[in-house]
Design a protein around this motif. Structure first.
Motif, PDB file in Angstrom:
ATOM      1  N   ASP A 114       0.758  -1.167   0.168  1.00 16.85           N
ATOM      2  CA  ASP A 114       0.204  -0.070   0.057  1.00 16.85           C
ATOM      3  C   ASP A 114       1.034   1.375   0.014  1.00 16.85           C
ATOM      4  O   ASP A 114       1.625   1.425   0.911  1.00 16.85           O
ATOM      5  N   PRO A 115       0.822   2.092  -0.890  1.00 13.59           N
ATOM      6  CA  PRO A 115       1.648   3.323  -1.014  1.00 13.59           C
ATOM      7  C   PRO A 115       1.499   4.140   0.259  1.00 13.59           C
ATOM      8  O   PRO A 115       2.448   4.931   0.382  1.00 13.59           O
ATOM      9  N   ALA A 116       0.378   4.001   0.886  1.00 14.13           N
ATOM     10  CA  ALA A 116       0.209   4.829   2.269  1.00 14.13           C
ATOM     11  C   ALA A 116       1.126   4.238   3.316  1.00 14.13           C
ATOM     12  O   ALA A 116       1.088   4.843   4.351  1.00 14.13           O
ATOM     13  N   VAL A 117       1.395   3.105   3.223  1.00 11.48           N
ATOM     14  CA  VAL A 117       2.271   2.517   4.209  1.00 11.48           C
ATOM     15  C   VAL A 117       3.790   2.336   3.854  1.00 11.48           C
ATOM     16  O   VAL A 117       3.818   0.989   3.187  1.00 11.48           O
ATOM     17  N   PRO A 118       4.409   2.807   3.948  1.00 12.66           N
ATOM     18  CA  PRO A 118       5.913   2.845   3.335  1.00 12.66           C
ATOM     19  C   PRO A 118       6.858   1.713   3.983  1.00 12.66           C
ATOM     20  O   PRO A 118       7.843   1.322   3.176  1.00 12.66           O
ATOM     21  N   THR A 119       6.757   1.288   5.314  1.00  8.97           N
ATOM     22  CA  THR A 119       7.375   0.303   5.955  1.00  8.97           C
ATOM     23  C   THR A 119       6.565  -0.704   6.387  1.00  8.97           C
ATOM     24  O   THR A 119       5.587  -0.424   6.932  1.00  8.97           O
ATOM     25  N   LEU A 120       7.048  -2.145   6.013  1.00 14.42           N
ATOM     26  CA  LEU A 120       6.229  -3.411   6.371  1.00 14.42           C
ATOM     27  C   LEU A 120       7.377  -4.292   7.104  1.00 14.42           C
ATOM     28  O   LEU A 120       8.640  -4.248   6.792  1.00 14.42           O
ATOM     29  N   LYS A 121       6.649  -5.289   8.034  1.00 14.77           N
ATOM     30  CA  LYS A 121       7.378  -6.322   8.309  1.00 14.77           C
ATOM     31  C   LYS A 121       6.820  -7.646   8.004  1.00 14.77           C
ATOM     32  O   LYS A 121       5.660  -7.786   7.790  1.00 14.77           O
ATOM     33  N   GLN A 122       7.774  -8.363   7.588  1.00 17.06           N
ATOM     34  CA  GLN A 122       7.507  -9.875   7.126  1.00 17.06           C
ATOM     35  C   GLN A 122       8.541 -10.725   7.231  1.00 17.06           C
ATOM     36  O   GLN A 122       9.730 -10.597   6.791  1.00 17.06           O
ATOM     37  N   ASP A 123       8.086 -11.650   8.186  1.00 14.42           N
ATOM     38  CA  ASP A 123       9.188 -12.777   8.377  1.00 14.42           C
ATOM     39  C   ASP A 123       9.224 -13.824   7.581  1.00 14.42           C
ATOM     40  O   ASP A 123       8.235 -14.093   6.777  1.00 14.42           O
ATOM     41  N   ILE A 124      10.437 -14.493   7.443  1.00 12.99           N
ATOM     42  CA  ILE A 124      10.352 -15.541   6.411  1.00 12.99           C
ATOM     43  C   ILE A 124      10.882 -16.894   6.992  1.00 12.99           C
ATOM     44  O   ILE A 124      11.777 -16.869   7.804  1.00 12.99           O
ATOM     45  N   GLN A 125      10.426 -18.186   6.548  1.00 20.72           N
ATOM     46  CA  GLN A 125      10.599 -19.243   7.339  1.00 20.72           C
ATOM     47  C   GLN A 125      11.499 -20.221   6.131  1.00 20.72           C
ATOM     48  O   GLN A 125      10.931 -20.099   4.956  1.00 20.72           O
ATOM     49  N   MET A 126      12.501 -20.951   6.513  1.00 14.03           N
ATOM     50  CA  MET A 126      13.060 -21.898   5.331  1.00 14.03           C
ATOM     51  C   MET A 126      13.123 -23.392   6.276  1.00 14.03           C
ATOM     52  O   MET A 126      13.277 -23.499   7.290  1.00 14.03           O
ATOM     53  N   ALA A 127      13.194 -24.313   5.220  1.00 16.46           N
ATOM     54  CA  ALA A 127      13.460 -25.663   5.676  1.00 16.46           C
ATOM     55  C   ALA A 127      14.962 -26.217   5.122  1.00 16.46           C
ATOM     56  O   ALA A 127      15.154 -25.871   4.085  1.00 16.46           O
ATOM     57  N   ARG A 128      15.303 -27.247   5.714  1.00 19.04           N
ATOM     58  CA  ARG A 128      16.423 -27.833   5.158  1.00 19.04           C
ATOM     59  C   ARG A 128      15.979 -28.636   3.978  1.00 19.04           C
ATOM     60  O   ARG A 128      15.097 -29.161   4.072  1.00 19.04           O
ATOM     61  N   ALA A 129      16.743 -28.419   2.870  1.00 19.54           N
ATOM     62  CA  ALA A 129      16.359 -28.903   1.607  1.00 19.54           C
ATOM     63  C   ALA A 129      16.727 -30.399   1.518  1.00 19.54           C
ATOM     64  O   ALA A 129      17.659 -30.895   2.210  1.00 19.54           O
ATOM     65  N   VAL A 130      16.301 -31.218   0.542  1.00 17.80           N
ATOM     66  CA  VAL A 130      16.588 -32.548   0.366  1.00 17.80           C
ATOM     67  C   VAL A 130      16.899 -32.537  -1.128  1.00 17.80           C
ATOM     68  O   VAL A 130      16.403 -31.794  -2.017  1.00 17.80           O
ATOM     69  N   LYS A 131      17.913 -33.346  -1.506  1.00 21.37           N
ATOM     70  CA  LYS A 131      18.367 -33.381  -2.850  1.00 21.37           C
ATOM     71  C   LYS A 131      18.072 -34.535  -3.615  1.00 21.37           C
ATOM     72  O   LYS A 131      17.707 -35.754  -3.228  1.00 21.37           O
ATOM     73  N   VAL A 132      17.252 -34.224  -4.909  1.00 21.41           N
ATOM     74  CA  VAL A 132      16.910 -35.185  -5.690  1.00 21.41           C
ATOM     75  C   VAL A 132      17.775 -35.181  -7.079  1.00 21.41           C
ATOM     76  O   VAL A 132      18.060 -34.294  -7.429  1.00 21.41           O
ATOM     77  N   SER A 133      18.359 -36.485  -7.490  1.00 23.52           N
ATOM     78  CA  SER A 133      19.263 -36.702  -8.455  1.00 23.52           C
ATOM     79  C   SER A 133      18.626 -37.780  -9.537  1.00 23.52           C
ATOM     80  O   SER A 133      18.064 -38.496  -9.119  1.00 23.52           O
ATOM     81  N   GLY A 134      19.235 -37.803 -10.728  1.00 24.75           N
ATOM     82  CA  GLY A 134      19.115 -38.636 -11.703  1.00 24.75           C
ATOM     83  C   GLY A 134      19.785 -38.348 -13.284  1.00 24.75           C
ATOM     84  O   GLY A 134      20.692 -37.498 -13.024  1.00 24.75           O
ATOM     85  N   LYS A 135      19.215 -38.920 -14.130  1.00 24.03           N
ATOM     86  CA  LYS A 135      19.859 -38.654 -15.277  1.00 24.03           C
ATOM     87  C   LYS A 135      18.899 -38.169 -16.280  1.00 24.03           C
ATOM     88  O   LYS A 135      17.610 -38.485 -15.952  1.00 24.03           O
ATOM     89  N   VAL A 136      19.213 -37.334 -17.282  1.00 33.01           N
ATOM     90  CA  VAL A 136      18.304 -36.822 -18.477  1.00 33.01           C
ATOM     91  C   VAL A 136      19.088 -37.525 -19.627  1.00 33.01           C
ATOM     92  O   VAL A 136      20.186 -37.375 -20.060  1.00 33.01           O
ATOM     93  N   VAL A 137      18.358 -38.361 -20.471  1.00 36.12           N
ATOM     94  CA  VAL A 137      18.577 -39.280 -21.426  1.00 36.12           C
ATOM     95  C   VAL A 137      17.715 -39.068 -22.543  1.00 36.12           C
ATOM     96  O   VAL A 137      16.448 -38.632 -22.331  1.00 36.12           O
ATOM     97  N   THR A 138      17.963 -39.461 -23.811  1.00 32.36           N
ATOM     98  CA  THR A 138      17.409 -39.668 -25.038  1.00 32.36           C
ATOM     99  C   THR A 138      16.473 -40.881 -25.072  1.00 32.36           C
ATOM    100  O   THR A 138      16.744 -41.658 -23.986  1.00 32.36           O
ATOM    101  N   ALA A 139      15.567 -40.962 -26.002  1.00 33.44           N
ATOM    102  CA  ALA A 139      14.874 -42.324 -25.964  1.00 33.44           C
ATOM    103  C   ALA A 139      15.739 -43.506 -26.172  1.00 33.44           C
ATOM    104  O   ALA A 139      15.227 -44.644 -25.825  1.00 33.44           O
ATOM    105  N   VAL A 140      16.909 -43.347 -26.786  1.00 34.86           N
ATOM    106  CA  VAL A 140      18.004 -44.565 -26.713  1.00 34.86           C
ATOM    107  C   VAL A 140      19.029 -44.486 -25.930  1.00 34.86           C
ATOM    108  O   VAL A 140      19.841 -45.369 -26.011  1.00 34.86           O
TER     109      VAL A 140
END
Length: 334
Positions: free
Chosen positions: A212-238
């Protein structure tokens, strides 16, 4: 083409000899880019026009158009099809004031009849907001030091703010934060080994925040989680590896993105980081191939391997752009 109305043709790939016929004439919009604080015209402001509620057969803009304001803030669009449009504008770090906060002064959206000329549209721009808060780990509530925080959506064509880094208490402070369309912006945070928690958010673009242009300052907290790794291969049809494929994970069902894009290496191997305890699909795209998906994958709190993606060759569409008399038109963006 700057001298013709945009056109759209629907086709299925592969297709050859597709003809795109560009019309002349059309409607137009002109107006002024103005600083909200002092009321002076803004030079070199970028004004963006995009069709909304688009019917694929309506002939409306297939892509957004941009115009630059002159030395006193004037801008203009010509050769427009009839229809409904939304207008956005920016100049440096300044952005458009959301419409509900500038009642009666100018429309954010307009409807044009065939051949109509709409003049005197006023676009008020302002320098934005200060947004501050803390970044914490979702389970423990402990502050996360060294996380990068920013706002905006570069992937969608909107400039992002310069990122700031959280201190030992997890605190951050962003300045010059401006809204995207509809008066909203999206906050994002990034740190190796973590993902921003958007489980309660309505968008995969980030943590939504109404400005809102009438409210120049805002507060917003952010939460993060520990990530998990996903892996694999990208291949053609052959079974041949696909190098430099862009890979990202999407939530199964709603296809909202769960991470930024990563590239597969020369052996087709990839690894992405996603939020734990989620069901997702992994998508890969590469030049010469159609976008391809993995099967649905259930991710827990441990790394997930062997999520492979098989890509199929893409098809080609070619043709010609012509005017209403059938003459070829050069330098048209398709």
């Amino acid at each position: 083409s700057p001298h013709h109305m945009p056109a759209r043709v629907n086709t299925l790939a592969p297709s050859r000899d597709v003809v795109v016929r560009l019309g002349s004439g059309g409607a137009g919009i002109s107006g002024y880019a103005i600083a909200q604080s002092g009321g002076e015209g803004l030079s070199h402001a970028t004004v963006i026009l995009k069709a909304i509620g688009e019917d694929p057969d309506s002939g409306q803009l297939p892509v957004p158009l941009e115009a630059q304001s002159d030395d006193v803030g004037n801008f203009a669009f010509k050769h427009l099809p009839a229809g409904k449009y939304v207008i956005a504008a920016r100049q440096g770090s300044m952005r458009l004031v959301p419409p509900e906060k500038e009642k009666g002064e100018r429309p954010l959206s307009v409807t044009l009849d065939e051949g109509q000329q709409l003049d005197g549209v006023k676009l008020f721009l302002y320098p934005g907001h200060t947004v501050m808060g803390k970044v914490t780990e979702v389970r423990t509530g402990k502050p996360i030091e060294g996380a990068k925080v920013w706002s905006g959506m570069e992937s969608a064509g909107y400039e992002a703010t310069s990122p700031v880094v959280t201190d030992a208490k997890g605190a951050y402070c962003l300045e010059g934060v401006c809204p995207l369309e509809g008066g909203i912006t999206f906050l994002n945070a990034e740190k190796e080994g973590y993902r921003i928690d958007l489980s309660n958010a309505r968008s995969s673009n980030g943590l939504g925040l109404m400005l809102d242009p009438a409210v120049p300052t805002l507060k917003q907290d952010i939460q993060m989680a520990r990530a998990v790794k996903v892996s694999g291969k990208v291949v053609t049809a052959v079974g041949q590896p696909v190098a430099s494929a862009l890979v990202t994970g999407y939530a199964a069902g709603d296809h909202s993105a769960q991470n930024e894009m990563y590239e597969s290496d020369g052996n087709g191997d990839y690894a992405i980081e996603v939020l734990p305890n989620a069901e997702l699909r992994v998508m890969a795209s590469a030049r010469g191939f159609a976008p391809s998906w993995s099967e649905d994958v259930q991710v827990g709190e441990e790394p997930k391997t062997g999520v492979n993606i098989t890509m199929k060759s893409g098809a080609t569409v070619n043709g010609t752009t012509v005017d209403t008399n059938g003459r070829p038109v050069a330098e048209v963006r398709i």
